[in-house]
Design an enzyme around this catalytic site. Sequence first.
Site, PDB file in Angstrom:
ATOM      1  N   CYS A 170       0.784  -1.231   0.000  1.00 39.99           N
ATOM      2  CA  CYS A 170       0.000   0.000   0.000  1.00 39.99           C
ATOM      3  C   CYS A 170       0.824   1.294   0.000  1.00 39.99           C
ATOM      4  O   CYS A 170       0.552   2.187  -0.803  1.00 39.99           O
ATOM      5  CB  CYS A 170      -1.046   0.003   1.111  1.00 39.99           C
TER       6      CYS A 170
ATOM      7  N   ARG B  82       6.827 -10.971   5.568  1.00 40.30           N
ATOM      8  CA  ARG B  82       6.456 -10.652   6.947  1.00 40.30           C
ATOM      9  C   ARG B  82       7.151 -11.637   7.875  1.00 40.30           C
ATOM     10  O   ARG B  82       7.110 -12.842   7.642  1.00 40.30           O
ATOM     11  CB  ARG B  82       4.932 -10.748   7.147  1.00 40.30           C
TER      12      ARG B  82
ATOM     13  N   GLN C  87       0.368 -11.382  -3.009  1.00 40.71           N
ATOM     14  CA  GLN C  87      -1.079 -11.154  -3.011  1.00 40.71           C
ATOM     15  C   GLN C  87      -1.538 -10.708  -4.380  1.00 40.71           C
ATOM     16  O   GLN C  87      -0.781 -10.111  -5.140  1.00 40.71           O
ATOM     17  CB  GLN C  87      -1.427 -10.034  -2.028  1.00 40.71           C
TER      18      GLN C  87
ATOM     19  N   ASP D 106      -3.051  -8.109  -4.933  1.00 34.63           N
ATOM     20  CA  ASP D 106      -3.354  -6.922  -4.147  1.00 34.63           C
ATOM     21  C   ASP D 106      -3.780  -5.783  -5.058  1.00 34.63           C
ATOM     22  O   ASP D 106      -3.340  -5.709  -6.202  1.00 34.63           O
ATOM     23  CB  ASP D 106      -2.071  -6.516  -3.405  1.00 34.63           C
TER      24      ASP D 106
ATOM     25  N   HIS E 256      -5.185  -1.399  -4.647  1.00 30.23           N
ATOM     26  CA  HIS E 256      -5.694  -0.292  -3.844  1.00 30.23           C
ATOM     27  C   HIS E 256      -6.512   0.601  -4.728  1.00 30.23           C
ATOM     28  O   HIS E 256      -6.068   1.004  -5.802  1.00 30.23           O
ATOM     29  CB  HIS E 256      -4.530   0.461  -3.197  1.00 30.23           C
TER      30      HIS E 256
ATOM     31  N   LYS F 264     -13.947  -3.095   7.710  1.00 29.72           N
ATOM     32  CA  LYS F 264     -13.590  -4.008   6.626  1.00 29.72           C
ATOM     33  C   LYS F 264     -14.661  -5.057   6.429  1.00 29.72           C
ATOM     34  O   LYS F 264     -15.520  -5.263   7.292  1.00 29.72           O
ATOM     35  CB  LYS F 264     -12.244  -4.659   6.906  1.00 29.72           C
TER      36      LYS F 264
ATOM     37  N   HIS G  43      -8.203  -1.076   0.471  1.00 34.68           N
ATOM     38  CA  HIS G  43      -7.250  -2.176   0.312  1.00 34.68           C
ATOM     39  C   HIS G  43      -8.074  -3.396  -0.020  1.00 34.68           C
ATOM     40  O   HIS G  43      -9.026  -3.705   0.699  1.00 34.68           O
ATOM     41  CB  HIS G  43      -6.522  -2.488   1.619  1.00 34.68           C
TER      42      HIS G  43
END
Length: 656
Positions: free
Chosen positions: A348, A377, A395, A397, A399, A479, A525
């Site tokens: 992000c 991570r 991911q 992913d 945004h 979320k 996200h």
Amino acid sequence: MVAITLPDGSVRRFDGPVTGTDIAESISKSLAKKAIAMRVDGALTDLFEPVARDATVEIVTRDDPQALELVRHDAAHLLAQAVQELYPGTQVTIGPVIEDGFYYDFARDEPFSSDDLERIETRMAEIVDEDRPTRKEVWDREEAIRHFKKIGETYKAEIIADLPEGEEIKIYWHGDWHDLCRGPHLPSTKHIGKAFKLMKVAGAYWRGDHRNPMLQRIYGTAWLSEKDLKAHLQRLDEAEKRDHRRLGRELGLFHFQPEAQGSVFWHPKGYMIWRVLEAYIRRRQDEDGYVEVKTPQLLDSVFWEKSGHWSKFRENMFVVPDEIPSTEEGKPVLSGEAGLMALKPMNCPAHVQIFKQGVKSYRDLPIRMAEFGCCHRNEAHGGLHGLLRVRQMTQDDAHIFCREDQITDETKRFLALFARVYDDMGLSDIRYKLATRPENRAGEDAVWDRAEKALADALTASGLDFDYAEGEGAFYGPKLEFHLTDAIGRTWQAGTFQLDYVLPERLDASYVDETGAKRRPVMLHRAVLGTFERFIGLLIEHYAGRLPLWLAPVQVVVATITSEADDYAKEAAALLAAKGLRVETDLRNEKINYKVREHSHAKVPAIAVVGAREADERKVSLRRLGAERQEVLDLDEAAARLGEEATPPDLRARKA
RNA sequence: GCCGCAGUAGCUCAGUGGUAGAGCGCACCCUUGGUAAGGGUGAGGUCGGGAGUUCAAUCCUCCCCUGCGGCACCA
């Protein structure tokens, strides 16, 4: 006089207070025998509790929906009782009912072994046979604390001391064993039955806090009948057979090794699944108006300080010194004085940097910025678990930068994409939850009100039922949670959708609105599959390794019966490959039985068997995984059929 | 990270205080067989790493590593 109204509406009158047993007996002997508890004006209560006022009473038997919970609760007490009889000096703490069973946490210096579990289980069965009656006493708080301290049950004393003021201190006796408990309980140990089994021992922190001493937790499962117990144990066996770690090894999809803990070595077949998924989700995102980017792996710590990760997430980050390591013999490799960089744990903040290049107008929004970003991570060693919990993950992913008034539309749009994708994956049993503001949060309540409403509106407008998960939102925004149920009834969470007001602020992202004023965009996200690692793990377990044709790494094996058919087999394989199929040949000097068995074990969806006959007639004998029969088809027809079936669902829909 | 259990051939697992075995897999040979295991021969192990006890350790003890089951953690 006490008037008891029964569920059928009839009223029975008694001279004074009556117990559930009295009431049941007044109805029928057989009901009295079967009774295990009662509901007084809807509240579940002990059968032996006297009812002193007029009330509606329902006698609860083992057929009641809540009976299983009662049995499991009693089984937990039974466990504690057996443990204390066998191992004097062991302290009891708590023993709740959980999914499929119960556990009880004990304080004891010596560990319980698996032999101990057998002994305990035997003792539990004996206590059931002894049919020890249950009774309840209400104690004075101080007296109870003194009592439990005196008998060495310091944890219980602590629990009592922490009970809310005014709450009754209830002590339950099963024969001569007693425990603090909120109840209710079965009338005697006989009613528990013997459909229970102790499963495992594990450590667990007192009150779930890692600063507290570790207790020993014994897990058990308990059911209403032996048949249910057996079925449960079979389900566990089934789940074990589906374990993606086991299938990953057996099918040659991936491996792990100690030098790269928590990171995956993807083998060609496993990575093929990844490639197919990635290509698929990329097409889905392209058609849904996303742009795709690629951002750096390694960023300076200064950057992470700005994004807030350095203070909030650093213990989960891999930090790397920005220096050339010393190669001098005997010298330390690193000086320890270099500036620090970190591998990105999320995409992000980097996406915000791309957003910030140039000036953005309100007309540019929404911008849906996607990245198949590889993140690291630093998860605790003990938490790693196959593909489901890794330290390096990628991911799908993205945004979405948008105006506040676009949140509902963007959410709806995402929900539609999400449903499309999961339907294509054969995972259509999804429960939606809206996770709302947590106690610790950033931002004003008015903003949270709007944000939560926007999400709820989107869910409703999409025709989706959902539950609230109160207080489960992230600190920066609410979320959506997506709970998937797989083929054997387990639930998983993979995709995510989170609203964020904080990061654009922190990293100073802005756009120019209609009036020329600078405004903050809202950031959404979102990930559909979540991480490829976890999602592939989920798919493997959901399908027990038997992936649908379009996802299978090897889709067809052309297997020969005699070497005379080798040339034809190669020709057939080439034709199938030309149709876009992932095909292998098996020309080995083995019997067809052997080949069929081996490829079936390898969960190849289709085996095209060719012998002299097929070679002569330009046919294949097609055997589908799991089928007991095969079908002889013209080669071209087989290729057309398989090619059609192997087409990813989105492309098939496009053709149609 | 914490508690417990485990680590022997590529895989699944047996075994012993005197330096190791099976099945599958693998290689080679024979076999060309019609839909879930054809036959034979052979290769393959520093018994997770280190230290200790012992004449001798894969086995006993301690430390470490990794895996597994939980717990904690999980933007």
